[in-house]
Design an enzyme around this catalytic site. Sequence first.
Site, mmCIF file in Angstrom:
data_model
loop_
_atom_site.group_PDB
_atom_site.id
_atom_site.type_symbol
_atom_site.label_atom_id
_atom_site.label_comp_id
_atom_site.label_asym_id
_atom_site.label_seq_id
_atom_site.Cartn_x
_atom_site.Cartn_y
_atom_site.Cartn_z
ATOM 1 N N HIS A 195 0.852 -1.192 0.000
ATOM 2 C CA HIS A 195 0.000 0.000 0.000
ATOM 3 C C HIS A 195 0.885 1.238 0.000
ATOM 4 O O HIS A 195 1.932 1.238 0.638
ATOM 5 C CB HIS A 195 -0.912 0.018 1.244
ATOM 6 C CG HIS A 195 -2.084 0.912 1.072
ATOM 7 N ND1 HIS A 195 -2.033 2.260 1.327
ATOM 8 C CD2 HIS A 195 -3.343 0.655 0.631
ATOM 9 C CE1 HIS A 195 -3.211 2.786 1.059
ATOM 10 N NE2 HIS A 195 -4.015 1.842 0.635
ATOM 11 N N ASP A 204 -7.928 -5.539 0.161
ATOM 12 C CA ASP A 204 -8.402 -6.441 -0.892
ATOM 13 C C ASP A 204 -7.992 -7.904 -0.692
ATOM 14 O O ASP A 204 -8.428 -8.770 -1.430
ATOM 15 C CB ASP A 204 -7.877 -5.960 -2.255
ATOM 16 C CG ASP A 204 -8.484 -4.624 -2.630
ATOM 17 O OD1 ASP A 204 -9.703 -4.480 -2.476
ATOM 18 O OD2 ASP A 204 -7.736 -3.730 -3.061
HETATM 19 N N1 CMC Z 1 4.049 -7.699 -4.404
HETATM 20 C C1 CMC Z 1 5.381 -7.695 -4.573
HETATM 21 N N2 CMC Z 1 6.130 -6.584 -4.506
HETATM 22 C C2 CMC Z 1 5.518 -5.441 -4.232
HETATM 23 C C3 CMC Z 1 4.138 -5.367 -4.028
HETATM 24 C C4 CMC Z 1 3.403 -6.568 -4.112
HETATM 25 N N3 CMC Z 1 2.071 -6.551 -3.937
HETATM 26 N N4 CMC Z 1 3.786 -4.081 -3.789
HETATM 27 C C5 CMC Z 1 4.903 -3.373 -3.842
HETATM 28 N N5 CMC Z 1 5.967 -4.187 -4.108
HETATM 29 C C6 CMC Z 1 7.371 -3.800 -4.204
HETATM 30 C C7 CMC Z 1 7.646 -3.004 -5.459
HETATM 31 O O1 CMC Z 1 7.975 -3.837 -6.532
HETATM 32 C C8 CMC Z 1 8.790 -2.133 -5.012
HETATM 33 O O2 CMC Z 1 9.965 -2.925 -4.988
HETATM 34 P P1 CMC Z 1 11.402 -2.287 -5.399
HETATM 35 O O3 CMC Z 1 11.670 -1.259 -4.326
HETATM 36 O O4 CMC Z 1 12.334 -3.431 -5.400
HETATM 37 O O5 CMC Z 1 11.212 -1.658 -6.745
HETATM 38 C C9 CMC Z 1 8.454 -1.804 -3.566
HETATM 39 O O6 CMC Z 1 7.648 -2.890 -3.115
HETATM 40 C C10 CMC Z 1 7.671 -0.510 -3.383
HETATM 41 O O7 CMC Z 1 6.478 -0.599 -4.139
HETATM 42 P P2 CMC Z 1 5.880 0.560 -5.038
HETATM 43 O O8 CMC Z 1 5.405 -0.033 -6.320
HETATM 44 O O9 CMC Z 1 6.834 1.701 -5.110
HETATM 45 O O10 CMC Z 1 4.639 0.995 -4.162
HETATM 46 P P3 CMC Z 1 3.460 1.956 -4.589
HETATM 47 O O11 CMC Z 1 3.127 2.735 -3.389
HETATM 48 O O12 CMC Z 1 3.817 2.740 -5.820
HETATM 49 O O13 CMC Z 1 2.279 0.961 -4.990
HETATM 50 C C11 CMC Z 1 0.484 -0.559 -4.746
HETATM 51 C C12 CMC Z 1 1.286 0.584 -4.102
HETATM 52 C C13 CMC Z 1 -0.726 -0.826 -3.870
HETATM 53 C C14 CMC Z 1 -0.002 -0.127 -6.137
HETATM 54 C C15 CMC Z 1 1.391 -1.818 -4.840
HETATM 55 O O14 CMC Z 1 1.767 -2.217 -3.554
HETATM 56 C C16 CMC Z 1 0.688 -2.963 -5.562
HETATM 57 O O15 CMC Z 1 0.708 -2.996 -6.803
HETATM 58 N N6 CMC Z 1 0.070 -3.916 -4.803
HETATM 59 C C17 CMC Z 1 -0.705 -4.991 -5.406
HETATM 60 C C18 CMC Z 1 -2.046 -4.478 -5.889
HETATM 61 C C19 CMC Z 1 -2.993 -4.221 -4.722
HETATM 62 O O16 CMC Z 1 -3.164 -5.048 -3.843
HETATM 63 N N7 CMC Z 1 -3.666 -3.055 -4.760
HETATM 64 C C20 CMC Z 1 -4.676 -2.693 -3.769
HETATM 65 C C21 CMC Z 1 -4.247 -1.546 -2.896
HETATM 66 S S1 CMC Z 1 -5.323 -1.338 -1.457
HETATM 67 C C22 CMC Z 1 -6.859 -0.914 -2.073
HETATM 68 C C23 CMC Z 1 -6.870 0.469 -2.572
HETATM 69 O O17 CMC Z 1 -6.986 1.401 -1.792
HETATM 70 O O18 CMC Z 1 -6.784 0.650 -3.796
#
Ligand code: CMC
Length: 432
Positions: free
Chosen positions: A310, A367
């Site tokens: 998140h 989720d």
């Molecule tokens: N599985 C594996 N790795 C992850 C995940 C995950 N679910 N989420 C983040 N990471 C890794 C990401 O690859 C990155 O790694 P590195 O530093 O090596 O590049 C690190 O953690 C930081 O992640 P980020 O992509 O910079 O985080 P963000 O804040 O931009 O994205 C997110 C947040 C929710 C989009 C992402 O965590 C994600 O895609 N999660 C899976 C989809 C999901 O469950 N979404 C629902 C969110 S809650 C409901 C809502 O409010 O929408």
Amino acid sequence: MANLQLSKNACQLLLDGETYEMPVYVGSENEKAVDITQLRAKTGYITLDSGYANTGSCVSSITYIDGEKGILRYRGIPIEQLAQKSTFVETAYLIIYGELPNREQLKRFSNLLTQHEMIHETLKHHFEGFPPTAHPMAILSAMINAMGCFQPDPMGTGDQFDDTVARLLSKVRTIAAFSYKKSIGQPFIYPNPDFSYCANLLHMMFSVPYREFGPDPDVVAAMNLILILHADHEQNCSTSTVRMVGSSQANLFASVASGVCALWGPRHGGANQAVISMLEEIIKSKMDVQEYIRRVKDSKNEIKLMGFGHRVYKSYDPRATILRQTCEKLLAKLGIKDPALDVAKGLETAALSDEYFISRHLYPNVDFYSGIIMRAIGIPLNMFTVMFAIGRMPGWIANWREVNDDPKGRIYRPRQIYTGPTIRDYVSVEQR
Ligand code: CMC
């Protein structure tokens, strides 16, 4: 702006040998922000913040989140208390109007919802234009926008606000149920004014002519809980979209319809559908959870553990904690043995003890368990994100109102750093 305090500590920025002072503001929970509104005018610079991760786009009094401590409160009230004691309708009132309703206010609000539960018969014909394969989120967004054309005051100005809010909140449930009926080729079921908000939603989805679906109180309670937990979440992708569209003074229906589209993607509300697809894939392939975790960690595979991570929470999402407990209890009560729950628990245990997830502060989000509950109560997979959208409606409405009520509010219009070609001459097609 109430509760926004000017700090005595200003921010000093040293840029190109000059020192600039910028005010610092503090919110009611001691959140601090450097006010950069004069930055470009004074220095010629803008800030660059991909994904707005450090940008406060507004001042808001609706929802408070402390992502480090796993705190979520609507209008100051902890989510745990609302989940345990409130209903979706009451929570919606709290979010939209800022206070819990007294008995009279709640009755009036519930009556208004009942009064507006039908959709205009002409609007029903719009459903005919969609192919049976259309995703219900596409239908929902289009129909909310179309619904705006039938409202006496889609802007919801002044005295009309209560009425406009009730129309949107109530009819969105009817539209959602009708889109489901359309997708399975069944006749629409009209709302029953004697049912509560959630029971009515389930009735319109699952009753068929001459056989009324009598919703089980546990199932209705689970639906209530899911909607409460999704009711607002401050400046997420869809809410920011609603605020952005609303800042152009687009009406409430148009603004909220855009929020539905923003919610749809798997990084946001679409993750609940993606989680179940992931769990089913693991079950079908008989893959060990450790092997799946290994694949997620291998960046070559470009797969995420859906329902994990998140932008704001760097500890357990409090909504996931509540949903996990409810999930176990509900499945036991309904006598359902869903292998997806075992796989989800296995993935959670494996991830929470794995260095990759620990170092990145990745925990289950809302989720991760919501889909298993929705499946247990009979909601089809492609309707999961629609349920999220119905739940998020109060938050979108409250945020839209905040934008529109702000006398000093400006149109949302970020800047950019341009990296395209510098000036060059047009070349006619013959010379290219
Ligand atoms: N599985 C594996 N790795 C992850 C995940 C995950 N679910 N989420 C983040 N990471 C890794 C990401 O690859 C990155 O790694 P590195 O530093 O090596 O590049 C690190 O953690 C930081 O992640 P980020 O992509 O910079 O985080 P963000 O804040 O931009 O994205 C997110 C947040 C929710 C989009 C992402 O965590 C994600 O895609 N999660 C899976 C989809 C999901 O469950 N979404 C629902 C969110 S809650 C409901 C809502 O409010 O929408």
